[in-house]
Scaffold this motif. Structure first.
Motif, PDB file in Angstrom:
ATOM      1  N   SER A 141     -35.624  34.801  58.969  1.00 26.51           N
ATOM      2  CA  SER A 141     -36.297  35.387  57.803  1.00 26.51           C
ATOM      3  C   SER A 141     -36.606  34.322  56.746  1.00 26.51           C
ATOM      4  O   SER A 141     -37.650  34.387  56.088  1.00 26.51           O
ATOM      5  N   TYR A 142     -35.721  33.329  56.584  1.00 32.40           N
ATOM      6  CA  TYR A 142     -36.015  32.218  55.666  1.00 32.40           C
ATOM      7  C   TYR A 142     -37.243  31.446  56.140  1.00 32.40           C
ATOM      8  O   TYR A 142     -38.128  31.121  55.342  1.00 32.40           O
ATOM      9  N   LEU A 143     -37.303  31.127  57.424  1.00 31.84           N
ATOM     10  CA  LEU A 143     -38.463  30.397  57.950  1.00 31.84           C
ATOM     11  C   LEU A 143     -39.748  31.191  57.714  1.00 31.84           C
ATOM     12  O   LEU A 143     -40.777  30.620  57.321  1.00 31.84           O
ATOM     13  N   LYS A 144     -39.678  32.481  57.935  1.00 35.59           N
ATOM     14  CA  LYS A 144     -40.859  33.331  57.755  1.00 35.59           C
ATOM     15  C   LYS A 144     -41.277  33.372  56.286  1.00 35.59           C
ATOM     16  O   LYS A 144     -42.463  33.231  55.962  1.00 35.59           O
ATOM     17  N   ARG A 145     -40.321  33.579  55.372  1.00 38.87           N
ATOM     18  CA  ARG A 145     -40.643  33.621  53.939  1.00 38.87           C
ATOM     19  C   ARG A 145     -41.229  32.308  53.447  1.00 38.87           C
ATOM     20  O   ARG A 145     -42.091  32.290  52.578  1.00 38.87           O
ATOM     21  N   LEU A 146     -40.711  31.208  53.988  1.00 42.81           N
ATOM     22  CA  LEU A 146     -41.184  29.895  53.557  1.00 42.81           C
ATOM     23  C   LEU A 146     -42.448  29.463  54.306  1.00 42.81           C
ATOM     24  O   LEU A 146     -43.033  28.427  53.979  1.00 42.81           O
ATOM     25  N   ALA A 155     -39.546  18.989  61.338  1.00 43.43           N
ATOM     26  CA  ALA A 155     -39.985  17.805  60.595  1.00 43.43           C
ATOM     27  C   ALA A 155     -39.338  17.753  59.210  1.00 43.43           C
ATOM     28  O   ALA A 155     -38.937  16.678  58.749  1.00 43.43           O
ATOM     29  N   ALA A 156     -39.217  18.894  58.557  1.00 49.86           N
ATOM     30  CA  ALA A 156     -38.631  18.929  57.210  1.00 49.86           C
ATOM     31  C   ALA A 156     -37.153  18.549  57.225  1.00 49.86           C
ATOM     32  O   ALA A 156     -36.675  17.865  56.324  1.00 49.86           O
ATOM     33  N   PHE A 157     -36.422  18.983  58.235  1.00 54.48           N
ATOM     34  CA  PHE A 157     -34.985  18.717  58.305  1.00 54.48           C
ATOM     35  C   PHE A 157     -34.644  17.469  59.115  1.00 54.48           C
ATOM     36  O   PHE A 157     -33.481  17.117  59.256  1.00 54.48           O
ATOM     37  N   GLU A 158     -35.673  16.854  59.679  1.00 54.52           N
ATOM     38  CA  GLU A 158     -35.518  15.666  60.516  1.00 54.52           C
ATOM     39  C   GLU A 158     -34.547  15.891  61.664  1.00 54.52           C
ATOM     40  O   GLU A 158     -33.642  15.108  61.931  1.00 54.52           O
ATOM     41  N   GLY A 184     -32.671  25.625  48.870  1.00 57.13           N
ATOM     42  CA  GLY A 184     -33.330  24.745  47.908  1.00 57.13           C
ATOM     43  C   GLY A 184     -34.848  24.854  47.980  1.00 57.13           C
ATOM     44  O   GLY A 184     -35.525  24.897  46.956  1.00 57.13           O
ATOM     45  N   PHE A 185     -35.390  24.912  49.202  1.00 57.82           N
ATOM     46  CA  PHE A 185     -36.838  25.066  49.372  1.00 57.82           C
ATOM     47  C   PHE A 185     -37.297  26.371  48.752  1.00 57.82           C
ATOM     48  O   PHE A 185     -38.318  26.435  48.066  1.00 57.82           O
ATOM     49  N   GLU A 186     -36.542  27.426  48.984  1.00 57.84           N
ATOM     50  CA  GLU A 186     -36.909  28.740  48.453  1.00 57.84           C
ATOM     51  C   GLU A 186     -36.876  28.713  46.913  1.00 57.84           C
ATOM     52  O   GLU A 186     -37.769  29.249  46.269  1.00 57.84           O
ATOM     53  N   ALA A 190     -40.060  29.203  44.277  1.00 56.77           N
ATOM     54  CA  ALA A 190     -40.010  30.325  43.334  1.00 56.77           C
ATOM     55  C   ALA A 190     -40.341  29.886  41.919  1.00 56.77           C
ATOM     56  O   ALA A 190     -40.740  30.688  41.089  1.00 56.77           O
ATOM     57  N   VAL A 191     -40.173  28.606  41.611  1.00 55.10           N
ATOM     58  CA  VAL A 191     -40.385  28.108  40.249  1.00 55.10           C
ATOM     59  C   VAL A 191     -41.840  27.972  39.939  1.00 55.10           C
ATOM     60  O   VAL A 191     -42.757  27.960  40.544  1.00 55.10           O
TER      61      VAL A 191
END
Length: 191
Positions: A141-146, A155-158, A184-186, A190-191
């Motif tokens: 769900s985090y991957l989907k939201r982001l 690639a983002a997490f290497e 942190g990405f989320e 959001a900001v």
């Protein structure tokens, strides 16, 4: 008319149930709450279905434990946020070997160090576990939201795409640094 004749002629019948009011010189009946009466339900916290209960724990490193919950679910939990925050846990901060002596207390509702007279509730450990660990459903769900594909997340997490697939399928636990990075990405978006 005497009191006894008045009572006999009164149409009001006495209640078959005794009053809960305490009379002078007499013990009150049925004043205990329903959960404390014999034969109703258990008052032991470990037998309550809604409380987290630990089945076993073992130290894994500095302030880290492997917790096995009732039902068999396992997770690694870092107790450092709790131990380093509160002054009462000073003896654990000063003596690493004392931390290794942790035990399950009261049927699994707490972990403690009886010789130091310290404990941490299973509820507090469960809250730390929720903050630090992530299920496969949460990860997806985090991957989907982001809006991250497996390739973009890798690639983002290497890390490899295969690792992302393992986390997404629940074949491997999501590491804490990945959990924190996703949160942190989320927060950044959001900001």
């Amino acid at each position: 008319m005497s009191a006894s004749k008045l009572l006999k002629s009164s149409p009001v019948k006495p209640s078959p149930r005794p009053s809960a009011k305490r009379l002078p010189g007499r013990r009150a009946l049925k004043t205990a709450p329903s959960f404390a009466r014999l034969g109703t339900r258990s008052t032991r916290a470990a037998e309550s279905a809604d409380l987290p209960v630990l089945q076993s724990v073992r130290p894994r490193g500095l302030y880290k434990i492997e917790a096995v919950w009732r039902g068999g679910r396992k997770c690694d939990v870092d107790l450092a946020p709790h131990i380093l925050r509160f002054i009462a846990y000073g003896p654990l901060r000063e003596n690493w070997s004392a931390f290794k002596q942790l035990q399950i207390l009261d049927g699994g509702v707490a972990v403690g160090w009886p010789e130091l007279d310290l404990d941490i509730s299973a509820d507090a450990i469960a809250a730390l576990a929720r903050q630090q660990n992530m299920t496969a459903n949460d990860f997806r769900s985090y991957l989907k939201r982001l809006g991250l594909s497996f390739d973009a997340a890798a690639a983002a997490f290497e890390i490899s795409r295969r690792q992302i697939a393992y986390y997404s399928a629940g074949a491997k636990p999501v590491p804490r640094h990945v959990v924190l990075a996703l949160r942190g990405f989320e927060a950044e978006l959001a900001v």
